[in-house]
Design an enzyme around this catalytic site. Structure first.
Site, PDB file in Angstrom:
ATOM      1  N   ASP A  12       0.832  -1.240   0.048  1.00 46.26           N
ATOM      2  CA  ASP A  12      -0.158   0.126   0.006  1.00 46.26           C
ATOM      3  C   ASP A  12       0.879   1.391  -0.026  1.00 46.26           C
ATOM      4  O   ASP A  12       2.038   1.300   0.458  1.00 46.26           O
ATOM      5  CB  ASP A  12      -0.879  -0.025   1.304  1.00 46.26           C
ATOM      6  CG  ASP A  12      -2.068   0.822   1.211  1.00 46.26           C
ATOM      7  OD1 ASP A  12      -2.455   1.433  -0.070  1.00 46.26           O
ATOM      8  OD2 ASP A  12      -2.430   1.455   2.315  1.00 46.26           O
ATOM      9  N   ARG A  25      -0.676   9.451  -9.678  1.00 45.55           N
ATOM     10  CA  ARG A  25      -0.741   7.986  -8.830  1.00 45.55           C
ATOM     11  C   ARG A  25      -0.208   7.087  -9.791  1.00 45.55           C
ATOM     12  O   ARG A  25       0.552   6.076  -9.000  1.00 45.55           O
ATOM     13  CB  ARG A  25      -2.289   7.846  -8.642  1.00 45.55           C
ATOM     14  CG  ARG A  25      -2.866   8.787  -7.560  1.00 45.55           C
ATOM     15  CD  ARG A  25      -4.275   8.317  -7.252  1.00 45.55           C
ATOM     16  NE  ARG A  25      -4.363   7.079  -6.808  1.00 45.55           N
ATOM     17  CZ  ARG A  25      -4.323   6.673  -5.494  1.00 45.55           C
ATOM     18  NH1 ARG A  25      -3.853   7.668  -4.528  1.00 45.55           N
ATOM     19  NH2 ARG A  25      -4.398   5.272  -5.196  1.00 45.55           N
ATOM     20  N   HIS A  29       2.386   3.395  -9.149  1.00 46.37           N
ATOM     21  CA  HIS A  29       2.033   1.946  -9.356  1.00 46.37           C
ATOM     22  C   HIS A  29       3.327   1.446 -10.308  1.00 46.37           C
ATOM     23  O   HIS A  29       3.564   0.353  -9.922  1.00 46.37           O
ATOM     24  CB  HIS A  29       0.867   1.729 -10.157  1.00 46.37           C
ATOM     25  CG  HIS A  29      -0.487   2.217  -9.120  1.00 46.37           C
ATOM     26  ND1 HIS A  29      -0.410   1.884  -7.842  1.00 46.37           N
ATOM     27  CD2 HIS A  29      -1.460   3.059  -9.443  1.00 46.37           C
ATOM     28  CE1 HIS A  29      -1.449   2.508  -7.366  1.00 46.37           C
ATOM     29  NE2 HIS A  29      -2.058   3.033  -8.345  1.00 46.37           N
ATOM     30  N   THR A  58     -10.691  -6.649  -4.864  1.00 49.89           N
ATOM     31  CA  THR A  58     -12.054  -6.555  -5.404  1.00 49.89           C
ATOM     32  C   THR A  58     -12.789  -5.352  -5.371  1.00 49.89           C
ATOM     33  O   THR A  58     -13.675  -4.857  -5.841  1.00 49.89           O
ATOM     34  CB  THR A  58     -12.851  -7.677  -4.651  1.00 49.89           C
ATOM     35  OG1 THR A  58     -12.944  -7.656  -3.319  1.00 49.89           O
ATOM     36  CG2 THR A  58     -12.627  -9.152  -5.032  1.00 49.89           C
ATOM     37  N   GLU A  59     -12.133  -4.517  -4.011  1.00 43.51           N
ATOM     38  CA  GLU A  59     -12.852  -3.238  -4.016  1.00 43.51           C
ATOM     39  C   GLU A  59     -11.939  -2.040  -4.868  1.00 43.51           C
ATOM     40  O   GLU A  59     -12.624  -1.117  -4.980  1.00 43.51           O
ATOM     41  CB  GLU A  59     -12.510  -2.730  -2.504  1.00 43.51           C
ATOM     42  CG  GLU A  59     -13.763  -3.422  -1.560  1.00 43.51           C
ATOM     43  CD  GLU A  59     -13.308  -5.028  -1.439  1.00 43.51           C
ATOM     44  OE1 GLU A  59     -12.349  -5.348  -1.278  1.00 43.51           O
ATOM     45  OE2 GLU A  59     -14.386  -5.735  -1.425  1.00 43.51           O
ATOM     46  N   LEU A 123      11.296 -20.105  -4.595  1.00 44.17           N
ATOM     47  CA  LEU A 123      10.390 -19.060  -3.861  1.00 44.17           C
ATOM     48  C   LEU A 123       8.802 -19.171  -4.536  1.00 44.17           C
ATOM     49  O   LEU A 123       8.705 -19.145  -5.892  1.00 44.17           O
ATOM     50  CB  LEU A 123      10.634 -17.753  -4.123  1.00 44.17           C
ATOM     51  CG  LEU A 123       9.762 -16.615  -3.424  1.00 44.17           C
ATOM     52  CD1 LEU A 123       9.854 -16.632  -1.913  1.00 44.17           C
ATOM     53  CD2 LEU A 123      10.127 -15.183  -4.043  1.00 44.17           C
ATOM     54  N   SER A 186      -7.949  -4.668   5.196  1.00 45.58           N
ATOM     55  CA  SER A 186      -8.663  -4.413   3.768  1.00 45.58           C
ATOM     56  C   SER A 186      -8.881  -5.404   2.834  1.00 45.58           C
ATOM     57  O   SER A 186      -8.625  -5.749   1.815  1.00 45.58           O
ATOM     58  CB  SER A 186      -7.647  -3.561   2.936  1.00 45.58           C
ATOM     59  OG  SER A 186      -7.330  -2.177   3.689  1.00 45.58           O
TER      60      SER A 186
HETATM   61  C1  IPE Z   1      -5.306  -2.594  -0.216  1.00 48.87           C
HETATM   62  O1  IPE Z   1      -5.077  -1.335  -0.448  1.00 48.87           O
HETATM   63  C2  IPE Z   1      -5.496  -3.218  -1.438  1.00 48.87           C
HETATM   64  C3  IPE Z   1      -3.870  -3.410  -2.151  1.00 48.87           C
HETATM   65  C4  IPE Z   1      -2.763  -2.926  -1.774  1.00 48.87           C
HETATM   66  C5  IPE Z   1      -4.004  -4.038  -3.420  1.00 48.87           C
HETATM   67  P1  IPE Z   1      -6.266  -0.272  -0.552  1.00 48.87           P
HETATM   68  O2  IPE Z   1      -5.456   0.986  -0.741  1.00 48.87           O
HETATM   69  O3  IPE Z   1      -6.945  -0.545  -1.496  1.00 48.87           O
HETATM   70  O4  IPE Z   1      -6.835  -0.321   1.024  1.00 48.87           O
HETATM   71  P2  IPE Z   1      -7.713   0.588   1.735  1.00 48.87           P
HETATM   72  O5  IPE Z   1      -8.937   1.418   0.772  1.00 48.87           O
HETATM   73  O6  IPE Z   1      -6.872   1.987   2.223  1.00 48.87           O
HETATM   74  O7  IPE Z   1      -8.404   0.213   2.918  1.00 48.87           O
HETATM   75  C1  IPE Z   2      -1.559   0.312  -3.318  1.00 48.59           C
HETATM   76  O1  IPE Z   2      -1.393   1.731  -3.352  1.00 48.59           O
HETATM   77  C2  IPE Z   2      -1.912  -0.309  -4.743  1.00 48.59           C
HETATM   78  C3  IPE Z   2      -3.122  -0.505  -5.314  1.00 48.59           C
HETATM   79  C4  IPE Z   2      -4.217  -0.641  -3.717  1.00 48.59           C
HETATM   80  C5  IPE Z   2      -3.521  -0.948  -6.408  1.00 48.59           C
HETATM   81  P1  IPE Z   2      -2.723   2.711  -3.332  1.00 48.59           P
HETATM   82  O2  IPE Z   2      -2.685   2.863  -4.581  1.00 48.59           O
HETATM   83  O3  IPE Z   2      -3.638   2.265  -2.439  1.00 48.59           O
HETATM   84  O4  IPE Z   2      -1.835   3.787  -2.760  1.00 48.59           O
HETATM   85  P2  IPE Z   2      -2.620   4.794  -1.769  1.00 48.59           P
HETATM   86  O5  IPE Z   2      -2.871   4.108  -0.540  1.00 48.59           O
HETATM   87  O6  IPE Z   2      -3.784   5.594  -2.325  1.00 48.59           O
HETATM   88  O7  IPE Z   2      -1.398   5.752  -1.396  1.00 48.59           O
HETATM   89 MG    MG Z   3      -4.077   2.407  -0.581  1.00 51.48          MG
END
Ligand code: IPE
Ligand code: IPE
Ligand code: MG
Length: 232
Positions: A12, A25, A29, A58-59, A123, A186
């Site tokens: 995250d 953003r 990634h 999934t969200e 691994l 999450s």
């Molecule tokens: C969790 O991160 C999902 C992934 C890292 C793939 P999110 O950024 O989606 O989680 P929330 O929304 O902060 O809980």
């Molecule tokens: C995690 O980073 C990657 C995915 C959930 C795909 P985020 O995109 O959630 O980054 P923040 O949490 O918004 O910084």
């Molecule tokens: Mg996030």
């Protein structure tokens, strides 16, 4: 010394990291995807047997179409660059999630990585893509109901429940690390995390390094895992 079998990571903080750099953003990634290679190699070197990474939940479909479609293109970029290296390193890739909802090209690239590395013994690197623990539980319940129609005597037990999960090949998680400072699960691996040690680090995923991983493993070794029992 205590060895560590299975580490799961919620990768995250990519978006916030990019924003702090004055970037969009999706730039976060891309750097995050590169870091998958760094950390997989580091985990392998540190003796981890199973590394399971949360790439897309999934969200996460709730995000802008632009962001989602960028994330869906990353597996092709990533595996084009690193597939051969991963295979040479003996990594066995597994893709976990509801893959039928992914764009066809994304799904194909991911399944190809899994197929081409399935004989490897190194691994076990699992990527959770369109994965959600609650949805997985519903899928498992439906799979059991279907199996029951074919075999009315089939019992559901603590031991066989995991056979119906998308994550059936994963052992229990020993250490779950979430990067990016948030302290929540999450919807990640509710069954396998039941007795995992949890660590929440401030570093965002693009900043998460071998050094930080080593520190987490060092800290893990001092945790007293009791599994409901008593240990002096
Ligand atoms: C969790 O991160 C999902 C992934 C890292 C793939 P999110 O950024 O989606 O989680 P929330 O929304 O902060 O809980
Ligand atoms: C995690 O980073 C990657 C995915 C959930 C795909 P985020 O995109 O959630 O980054 P923040 O949490 O918004 O910084
Ligand atoms: Mg996030």
């Amino acid at each position: 010394m205590k060895s560590i079998n299975h580490i799961a990571i919620i990768m995250d903080g990519n978006g916030r990291w990019a924003k702090a750099q004055g970037k969009i953003r999706t730039a976060g990634h891309l750097v995050g995807a590169e870091n998958v290679r760094t950390i997989a190699i580091a985990a392998n070197r540190l003796g981890v047997k199973h590394l399971t990474l949360y790439a897309f939940s999934t969200e996460n479909w709730q995000r802008s179409q632009e962001e989602v479609s960028y994330i869906m293109k990353l597996p092709a970029i990533f595996f084009k660059k690193y597939m051969k290296e991963f295979i040479d390193r003996g990594f066995r890739m597994e893709i976990i999630g509801e893959l039928e909802q992914l764009p066809k090209s994304t799904k194909e690239v991911l399944l190809e990585a899994e197929e081409e590395s399935k004989q490897n013994k190194g691994l076990h690197l699992s990527i959770c893509m369109n994965y959600g623990g609650q949805s997985e539980t519903v899928i498992a319940a439906k799979r059991y109901a279907k199996a029951l129609q074919e075999n009315p005597k089939l019992e559901l037990t603590m031991d066989n429940f995991h056979e119906f999960l998308l994550t059936k090949n994963l052992p229990p998680v020993d250490l779950m690390i979430r990067t990016g400072g948030e302290e929540r699960i999450s919807n990640y691996l509710p069954w396998q995390l039941a007795y995992a040690e949890l660590m929440f680090v401030q570093e965002s995923w693009p900043e998460f390094s071998e050094e930080v991983l080593k520190n987490c493993i060092e800290k893990y070794k001092h945790r007293n895992r009791r599994f409901g029992g008593v240990k002096e």
